[in-house]
Motif scaffolding. Structure first.
Motif, mmCIF file in Angstrom:
data_model
loop_
_atom_site.group_PDB
_atom_site.id
_atom_site.type_symbol
_atom_site.label_atom_id
_atom_site.label_comp_id
_atom_site.label_asym_id
_atom_site.label_seq_id
_atom_site.Cartn_x
_atom_site.Cartn_y
_atom_site.Cartn_z
ATOM 1 N N ASP A 1 0.724 -1.699 0.331
ATOM 2 C CA ASP A 1 -0.058 0.158 -0.290
ATOM 3 C C ASP A 1 0.784 1.354 -0.189
ATOM 4 O OD1 ASP A 1 -2.176 2.027 0.610
ATOM 5 O OD2 ASP A 1 -3.352 0.568 1.078
ATOM 6 N N GLY A 2 0.240 2.094 -0.961
ATOM 7 C CA GLY A 2 1.551 3.524 -0.980
ATOM 8 C C GLY A 2 3.019 3.501 -1.193
ATOM 9 N N SER B 1 -7.423 3.685 -1.956
ATOM 10 C CA SER B 1 -7.055 2.617 -1.725
ATOM 11 C C SER B 1 -8.495 2.200 -2.145
ATOM 12 C CB SER B 1 -6.773 1.714 0.240
ATOM 13 O OG SER B 1 -4.957 2.728 0.781
ATOM 14 N N ASP C 1 2.083 2.685 3.529
ATOM 15 C CA ASP C 1 1.100 3.949 3.229
ATOM 16 C C ASP C 1 1.168 4.656 4.504
ATOM 17 O OD1 ASP C 1 -1.292 5.419 2.005
ATOM 18 O OD2 ASP C 1 -1.789 4.352 3.475
ATOM 19 N N ASP D 1 -1.216 0.349 -4.512
ATOM 20 C CA ASP D 1 -2.343 0.521 -5.048
ATOM 21 C C ASP D 1 -2.713 2.262 -5.585
ATOM 22 O OD1 ASP D 1 -1.826 1.271 -2.339
ATOM 23 O OD2 ASP D 1 -3.731 1.277 -1.665
ATOM 24 N N HIS D 2 -1.212 2.441 -5.510
ATOM 25 C CA HIS D 2 -1.078 3.969 -5.231
ATOM 26 C C HIS D 2 0.435 4.450 -4.841
ATOM 27 C CE1 HIS D 2 -2.049 4.528 -1.564
ATOM 28 N NE2 HIS D 2 -3.467 4.164 -1.639
ATOM 29 N N HIS E 1 -1.751 10.519 -0.778
ATOM 30 C CA HIS E 1 -1.664 9.629 -1.888
ATOM 31 C C HIS E 1 -1.030 10.143 -3.391
ATOM 32 C CE1 HIS E 1 -4.733 6.845 -0.192
ATOM 33 N NE2 HIS E 1 -3.902 7.073 0.230
HETATM 34 ZN ZN LIG Z 1 -3.731 2.691 -0.220
#
Ligand SMILES: [Zn+2]
Length: 377
Positions: A46-47, A87, A265, A307-308, A333
């Motif tokens: 994540d992130g 997310s 993240d 996811d980003h 993000h």
């Molecule tokens: Zn995320």
């Protein structure tokens, strides 16, 4: 036509070198007609943008298991209603193949539930599992198993998890399942009636689980969110091995497993370089374990992505490998593309630049889910 001529010349050339025609044809056709994967392990950092990966690599002595992957691609992360995804929308894109609004869990832009690849895998008889270093009802794992209009509906997501056919989940968030719920009704007896062995030990290190007599496994690693790796959390690599072996114990069926490195993240949101690098390194240890599993198994597709990106993280001047000077453009993000790494049968589908929703379609293709069932005469 040009491709065909090139292919013929390639065939002639490689035949002369001793490579069989069959091998060449197989390679040329591989993207349209890939060798099917029996198992898929999807790992989402994540992130985890390119900056985070690079910083983690340098902080880890200029090495990551990610370097062992032969196929690298890039994916576009924007959501239906915002160039900067959250997310929930990006996990729904990857899990269900639709661009939706930020905060949506497993529903499309009109809040209509959309089947996830994990749910399709269940229907097709594969074993399924989810692991996270956040609560197990957090946005990323939730999008694979739940259908709710808002990501904050944690107790509804817990109920969806109970009602699903999932075989294993490991993560935090015990309080969304026990009598601490707002309705004060514990879901644990129901989980046990469904055949789950439930472990609610709040130890940060995963205890050994006797899987011999276990049909399904629910392992709560903390009551609320798990702690950061830097303050003692140490279950992700071990949980990944336990899950892969457990889901693979019925070898004929195959499995789908999603593993999230959730807190990369959180390091980005906190603009904390050391938090980011320690979480990337921890996630990479789990990646190494899953890659080792796949290399031995030979029928497992392993995909690593994010996811980003979070934080607009950069490695600034005056950085050294052992001392990264991180800089940030945001505490949220950003919209930059994120990398995808793939290994195993079907991995060739993941090179190039594509939408986050294409990951769903590529995974279905790799598993053969897009093929019409063969009707015997
Ligand atoms: Zn995320």
């Amino acid at each position: 036509m040009g491709n065909k001529i090139a292919a013929i010349w390639l065939l002639i050339g490689l035949s002369a070198c001793g490579t069989t025609n069959q091998q060449v044809v197989a390679n040329l056709q591989s993207v349209d007609n890939p060798v099917l994967a029996k198992n898929v392990i999807l790992m989402i950092g994540d992130g985890m943008g390119l900056g985070q990966i690079t910083a983690g690599m340098y902080a880890n002595g200029n090495h990551l298991n990610l370097e062992r992957f032969p196929i690298v691609g890039l994916q576009k992360t924007y959501s239906y209603n915002n160039l900067i995804t959250d997310s929930a929308a990006s996990a729904t894109a990857i899990a269900c193949g639709v661009k939706t609004y930020n905060a949506a869990i497993g529903v499309n832009k009109d809040t209509v539930p959309v089947q996830s690849i994990l749910e399709e895998a269940e229907i097709k008889g594969l074993k399924t599992g989810l692991i996270a270093t956040s609560t197990i009802v957090h946005a990323t794992p939730a999008a694979f198993i739940s259908h709710q209009p808002m990501r904050s509906m944690y107790e509804f997501i817990a109920q969806d998890l109970l009602d699903s056919g999932i075989d294993l989940f490991i993560g935090g968030g015990y309080k969304f399942f026990n009598e601490q719920r707002h309705d004060e009704k514990s879901l644990i007896p129901k989980l046990e009636r469904k055949g789950f062995t439930v472990s609610s030990l709040t130890h940060e290190e995963l205890e050994d689980v006797n899987l011999a007599n276990t049909k399904k496994l629910a392992y709560f690693t903390s009551n609320d969110s798990p702690i950061p790796e830097a303050t003692g959390r140490d279950y992700l690599p071990k949980a990944s091995i336990i899950a892969a072996n457990f889901l693979n114990s019925h070898k004929k069926q195959g499995f789908f497993l999603m593993i999230e490195g959730s807190q990369i993240d959180w390091g980005g949101h906190a603009n904390d370089t050391k938090y980011i690098t320690s979480e990337v390194i921890d996630f990479d240890k789990a990646i190494g374990k899953m890659l080792d599993f796949a290399k031995k198994d030979k029928e497992t597709l392993v995909i690593i992505t994010a996811d980003h990106e979070t934080g607009g993280f950069a490695i600034n001047p005056k950085s050294r490998m052992d001392s990264i000077q991180g800089a940030f453009t945001s505490s949220y993000h950003t919209g930059t593309m994120v990398p995808v790494f793939a290994y195993g049968p079907g991995s060739e589908l993941f090179s190039g630049i594509y939408e986050n929703t294409d990951i769903y379609h590529k995974m279905r293709k790799a598993l053969g889910f897009d093929r019409a069932p063969v009707v015997s005469q």
